[in-house]
Design a protein around this motif. Structure first.
Motif, PDB file in Angstrom:
ATOM      1  N   ARG A  26       2.585  15.698  -5.151  1.00 44.29           N
ATOM      2  CA  ARG A  26       2.479  16.894  -6.002  1.00 44.29           C
ATOM      3  C   ARG A  26       1.211  17.689  -5.715  1.00 44.29           C
ATOM      4  O   ARG A  26       1.214  18.906  -5.792  1.00 44.29           O
ATOM      5  N   ASN A  27       0.126  16.994  -5.388  1.00 43.73           N
ATOM      6  CA  ASN A  27      -1.150  17.674  -5.142  1.00 43.73           C
ATOM      7  C   ASN A  27      -1.273  18.224  -3.717  1.00 43.73           C
ATOM      8  O   ASN A  27      -1.840  19.293  -3.529  1.00 43.73           O
ATOM      9  N   LEU A  28      -0.772  17.485  -2.736  1.00 42.32           N
ATOM     10  CA  LEU A  28      -0.962  17.863  -1.339  1.00 42.32           C
ATOM     11  C   LEU A  28       0.286  18.429  -0.678  1.00 42.32           C
ATOM     12  O   LEU A  28       0.185  19.150   0.305  1.00 42.32           O
ATOM     13  N   GLY A  29       1.458  18.034  -1.188  1.00 47.36           N
ATOM     14  CA  GLY A  29       2.721  18.412  -0.566  1.00 47.36           C
ATOM     15  C   GLY A  29       3.252  17.290   0.315  1.00 47.36           C
ATOM     16  O   GLY A  29       2.482  16.471   0.816  1.00 47.36           O
ATOM     17  N   GLU A  30       4.579  17.262   0.468  1.00 45.73           N
ATOM     18  CA  GLU A  30       5.212  16.181   1.228  1.00 45.73           C
ATOM     19  C   GLU A  30       4.746  16.130   2.672  1.00 45.73           C
ATOM     20  O   GLU A  30       4.463  15.051   3.197  1.00 45.73           O
ATOM     21  N   SER A  31       4.675  17.268   3.327  1.00 44.58           N
ATOM     22  CA  SER A  31       4.315  17.261   4.748  1.00 44.58           C
ATOM     23  C   SER A  31       2.898  16.734   4.961  1.00 44.58           C
ATOM     24  O   SER A  31       2.643  15.980   5.901  1.00 44.58           O
ATOM     25  N   ALA A  32       1.964  17.087   4.091  1.00 45.09           N
ATOM     26  CA  ALA A  32       0.589  16.591   4.218  1.00 45.09           C
ATOM     27  C   ALA A  32       0.527  15.091   3.986  1.00 45.09           C
ATOM     28  O   ALA A  32      -0.212  14.372   4.680  1.00 45.09           O
ATOM     29  N   VAL A  33       1.284  14.599   3.022  1.00 45.65           N
ATOM     30  CA  VAL A  33       1.303  13.160   2.743  1.00 45.65           C
ATOM     31  C   VAL A  33       1.927  12.403   3.915  1.00 45.65           C
ATOM     32  O   VAL A  33       1.424  11.365   4.342  1.00 45.65           O
ATOM     33  N   LEU A  34       3.010  12.939   4.445  1.00 45.16           N
ATOM     34  CA  LEU A  34       3.637  12.308   5.609  1.00 45.16           C
ATOM     35  C   LEU A  34       2.664  12.265   6.785  1.00 45.16           C
ATOM     36  O   LEU A  34       2.552  11.239   7.468  1.00 45.16           O
ATOM     37  N   GLU A  35       1.973  13.347   7.007  1.00 46.44           N
ATOM     38  CA  GLU A  35       1.007  13.392   8.104  1.00 46.44           C
ATOM     39  C   GLU A  35      -0.129  12.393   7.881  1.00 46.44           C
ATOM     40  O   GLU A  35      -0.585  11.740   8.805  1.00 46.44           O
ATOM     41  N   LYS A  36      -0.548  12.270   6.635  1.00 46.04           N
ATOM     42  CA  LYS A  36      -1.671  11.383   6.291  1.00 46.04           C
ATOM     43  C   LYS A  36      -1.323   9.909   6.479  1.00 46.04           C
ATOM     44  O   LYS A  36      -2.137   9.131   6.971  1.00 46.04           O
ATOM     45  N   TYR A  37      -0.110   9.514   6.095  1.00 41.46           N
ATOM     46  CA  TYR A  37       0.234   8.093   6.051  1.00 41.46           C
ATOM     47  C   TYR A  37       1.259   7.612   7.072  1.00 41.46           C
ATOM     48  O   TYR A  37       1.446   6.416   7.231  1.00 41.46           O
ATOM     49  N   ALA A  38       1.960   8.504   7.736  1.00 40.73           N
ATOM     50  CA  ALA A  38       3.086   8.078   8.562  1.00 40.73           C
ATOM     51  C   ALA A  38       2.698   7.205   9.747  1.00 40.73           C
ATOM     52  O   ALA A  38       3.482   6.378  10.194  1.00 40.73           O
ATOM     53  N   LYS A  39       1.516   7.358  10.247  1.00 44.04           N
ATOM     54  CA  LYS A  39       1.100   6.576  11.414  1.00 44.04           C
ATOM     55  C   LYS A  39       0.435   5.275  10.948  1.00 44.04           C
ATOM     56  O   LYS A  39      -0.440   5.306  10.095  1.00 44.04           O
ATOM     57  N   PRO A  40       0.865   4.140  11.536  1.00 47.82           N
ATOM     58  CA  PRO A  40       0.263   2.854  11.143  1.00 47.82           C
ATOM     59  C   PRO A  40      -1.223   2.829  11.480  1.00 47.82           C
ATOM     60  O   PRO A  40      -1.648   3.395  12.476  1.00 47.82           O
ATOM     61  N   LYS A  41      -1.976   2.189  10.621  1.00 50.58           N
ATOM     62  CA  LYS A  41      -3.437   2.093  10.849  1.00 50.58           C
ATOM     63  C   LYS A  41      -3.799   0.793  11.503  1.00 50.58           C
ATOM     64  O   LYS A  41      -3.197  -0.183  11.406  1.00 50.58           O
ATOM     65  N   THR A  95       0.836  -1.197   0.000  1.00 50.48           N
ATOM     66  CA  THR A  95       0.000   0.000   0.000  1.00 50.48           C
ATOM     67  C   THR A  95       0.878   1.256   0.000  1.00 50.48           C
ATOM     68  O   THR A  95       2.055   1.201   0.354  1.00 50.48           O
ATOM     69  N   VAL A  96       0.262   2.372  -0.364  1.00 54.56           N
ATOM     70  CA  VAL A  96       0.949   3.661  -0.325  1.00 54.56           C
ATOM     71  C   VAL A  96       1.373   3.960   1.105  1.00 54.56           C
ATOM     72  O   VAL A  96       2.488   4.419   1.368  1.00 54.56           O
ATOM     73  N   SER A  97       0.497   3.681   2.048  1.00 50.39           N
ATOM     74  CA  SER A  97       0.790   3.925   3.458  1.00 50.39           C
ATOM     75  C   SER A  97       2.041   3.169   3.904  1.00 50.39           C
ATOM     76  O   SER A  97       2.876   3.711   4.633  1.00 50.39           O
ATOM     77  N   GLU A  98       2.186   1.935   3.467  1.00 46.57           N
ATOM     78  CA  GLU A  98       3.365   1.144   3.835  1.00 46.57           C
ATOM     79  C   GLU A  98       4.643   1.746   3.254  1.00 46.57           C
ATOM     80  O   GLU A  98       5.694   1.694   3.900  1.00 46.57           O
ATOM     81  N   TYR A  99       4.566   2.315   2.061  1.00 49.02           N
ATOM     82  CA  TYR A  99       5.745   2.975   1.485  1.00 49.02           C
ATOM     83  C   TYR A  99       6.159   4.174   2.342  1.00 49.02           C
ATOM     84  O   TYR A  99       7.333   4.364   2.630  1.00 49.02           O
ATOM     85  N   VAL A 100       5.182   4.969   2.750  1.00 52.43           N
ATOM     86  CA  VAL A 100       5.498   6.139   3.574  1.00 52.43           C
ATOM     87  C   VAL A 100       6.040   5.693   4.926  1.00 52.43           C
ATOM     88  O   VAL A 100       7.025   6.245   5.421  1.00 52.43           O
TER      89      VAL A 100
END
Length: 79
Positions: A64-79, A5-10
């Motif tokens: 590209r759409n949200l920015g690196e920091s937003a993507v990191l915030e969105k996915y960095a924490k395991p679900k 998943t994308v989340s696992e990559y982050v």
């Protein structure tokens, strides 16, 4: 291929603790290059490699759409 998943990559990127030296987008682009070079190996499972490239493309678009920091915030924490 262990990442599905994308989340696992982050999470993998964050786990490497490289945020201060290499940006997420650079990491993603490097990972895509590695996977594309693996496509040339006839013994590897091409389907899982292509899936990984697709995930990285999705992640690139989100960065590209949200920015690196937003993507990191969105996915960095395991679900």
């Amino acid at each position: 291929m262990g990442i599905t998943t994308v989340s696992e990559y982050v999470q993998f990127y964050v786990g490497l603790n490289m945020q201060d030296s290499i940006g997420l987008l650079s990491f993603v682009n490097n990972e895509k290059l590695v996977l594309k070079s693996k496509l040339e190996n006839k013994k590897l499972d091409k389907e899982s490699i292509l899936h990984g490239i697709k995930l990285l493309d999705e992640l690139t678009n989100e960065i590209r759409n949200l920015g690196e920091s937003a993507v990191l915030e969105k996915y960095a924490k395991p679900k």
